[in-house]
Enzyme design. Structure first.
Site, PDB file in Angstrom:
ATOM      1  N   LYS A 153       1.792  -2.281 -12.582  1.00 34.39           N
ATOM      2  CA  LYS A 153       2.512  -1.154 -11.963  1.00 34.39           C
ATOM      3  C   LYS A 153       3.160  -0.330 -13.083  1.00 34.39           C
ATOM      4  O   LYS A 153       4.337  -0.503 -13.395  1.00 34.39           O
ATOM      5  CB  LYS A 153       3.543  -1.719 -10.975  1.00 34.39           C
ATOM      6  CG  LYS A 153       3.784  -0.820  -9.773  1.00 34.39           C
ATOM      7  CD  LYS A 153       4.504  -1.536  -8.668  1.00 34.39           C
ATOM      8  CE  LYS A 153       5.176  -0.572  -7.718  1.00 34.39           C
ATOM      9  NZ  LYS A 153       4.291   0.348  -7.021  1.00 34.39           N
TER      10      LYS A 153
HETATM   11  N1  PMP Z   1      -1.269  -0.329  -4.477  1.00 31.56           N
HETATM   12  C1  PMP Z   1      -0.492   0.536  -5.137  1.00 31.56           C
HETATM   13  C2  PMP Z   1      -1.128   1.538  -6.029  1.00 31.56           C
HETATM   14  C3  PMP Z   1       0.893   0.505  -4.984  1.00 31.56           C
HETATM   15  O1  PMP Z   1       1.678   1.368  -5.635  1.00 31.56           O
HETATM   16  C4  PMP Z   1       1.464  -0.461  -4.116  1.00 31.56           C
HETATM   17  C5  PMP Z   1       2.966  -0.523  -3.929  1.00 31.56           C
HETATM   18  N2  PMP Z   1       3.556  -1.375  -4.874  1.00 31.56           N
HETATM   19  C6  PMP Z   1       0.609  -1.351  -3.448  1.00 31.56           C
HETATM   20  C7  PMP Z   1      -0.759  -1.250  -3.653  1.00 31.56           C
HETATM   21  C8  PMP Z   1       1.159  -2.412  -2.539  1.00 31.56           C
HETATM   22  O2  PMP Z   1       1.783  -3.425  -3.299  1.00 31.56           O
HETATM   23  P1  PMP Z   1       2.950  -4.308  -2.706  1.00 31.56           P
HETATM   24  O3  PMP Z   1       2.454  -4.871  -1.421  1.00 31.56           O
HETATM   25  O4  PMP Z   1       3.164  -5.345  -3.728  1.00 31.56           O
HETATM   26  O5  PMP Z   1       4.119  -3.421  -2.508  1.00 31.56           O
END
Ligand code: PMP
Length: 296
Positions: A153
């Site tokens: 991220k």
């Molecule tokens: N894909 C992307 C590109 C994201 O930014 C997110 C949000 N964090 C997710 C998927 C979903 O991840 P999570 O369930 O860990 O929030």
């Protein structure tokens, strides 16, 4: 919107009012996107606020940082503790928590030794709202994993997400669905993607996506409910035959998709597996994931 006069923010060991925050405008994060962050939710429970999957989120923050050779000066356990203090100081129960690891001044494309940790929290509704979404396949494809670590991220990755979202909104859609560099389905701009076909759930396999914590949670819950979940390469054409589709993410939770590129799915939201998963998710997050639950 994200803070008010009384909001308290964590910045490198200090608790500051939002108005007292200062940052370096020559930060490498601001100029080149070299920073990492998380999006976490806390929910009100009978025992006070509970941060959902706190360890998983801060472990992922460390993983993302490692991919950019950034060393976070706090361990996961310390970051969890800071997050709980942040909620307490801001008197928040249901909240979105945003840790950001950003770097000091460096206008060269070299490693930056100065690392800062900011953590803020605010009340935030479900990111994609409550109504089933009209989605379009984006003309912007996701960065290739050969170019950047797409499973981390990293701040700079989100220029792709912003472009895809702006394009979708400008064409009258609610959200985008982004393809990977091979033309297969990857994910939404800020959420993972699933579809349903004959009571089986399918989701793009790891490699070209952020390994979502909600994605993993939903896969566990679905298996617990007796559904098969298959991770595989998903071709855009396959979606035409699907019964339903949905997004998962911390900010989004579970959001139903009404149509993709104008093609409407067969099932109504309330008749989908996703809807049952959504009810289960809500029960678990507010009652704390370790408690027994009943599906209403
Ligand atoms: N894909 C992307 C590109 C994201 O930014 C997110 C949000 N964090 C997710 C998927 C979903 O991840 P999570 O369930 O860990 O929030």
């Amino acid at each position: 919107m994200y803070f008010n006069r009384d909001s308290v923010i964590f910045l490198d060991g200090n608790w500051l009012k939002a108005s007292e925050l200062v940052g370096d405008l020559f930060s490498q994060t601001l100029h080149y996107g070299n920073g990492v962050f998380e999006g976490i939710r806390a929910y009100q429970t009978p025992e006070g606020p509970h941060i959902f999957k706190a360890k998983e989120h801060f472990d992922r923050l460390h993983y993302s940082a490692s991919k950019m050779f950034i060393e976070i000066p706090y361990k996961t356990e310390e970051l969890v503790e800071i997050a709980y203090q942040l909620l307490k100081k801001n008197n928040l129960q249901n909240a979105y928590i945003r840790p950001l690891v950003y770097l000091g001044a460096n206008m060269a494309l070299t490693e930056t030794k100065e690392v800062y940790v900011l953590m803020a929290a605010w009340e935030w509704g479900r990111y994609l709202g409550n109504d089933p979404l009209k989605v379009m396949i984006s003309s912007y494809e996701k960065q290739s994993p050969k170019s950047v670590p797409v499973d981390a991220k990293i701040c700079g990755h989100y220029t792709n997400s912003i472009l895809a979202t702006m394009e979708a909104k400008s064409k009258g859609f609610d959200e985008a669905l982004i393809l990977d560099a091979e033309g297969n389905i990857a994910e939404g701009p800020g959420a993972n993607f699933f579809f349903e076909k004959d009571e089986v759930l399918y989701t793009p396999n790891l490699g070209n996506i952020l390994p979502g914590i909600t994605r993993a949670t939903v896969m566990d819950y679905a298996k617990e409910m007796g559904y098969r979940v298959i991770e595989k390469v998903v071709k855009p054409e396959e979606l035409m035959e699907a019964d339903a589709a949905f997004f998962t993410g911390t900010a989004t939770e579970i959001a139903g998709i009404k149509s993709i590129g104008g093609h409407e799915f067969k099932l109504d939201w309330e008749d989908t597996i996703a809807y049952s998963l959504f009810l289960m998710y809500r029960q678990r997050v507010v009652n704390n994931e370790f408690r027994d639950f009943t599906l209403v």
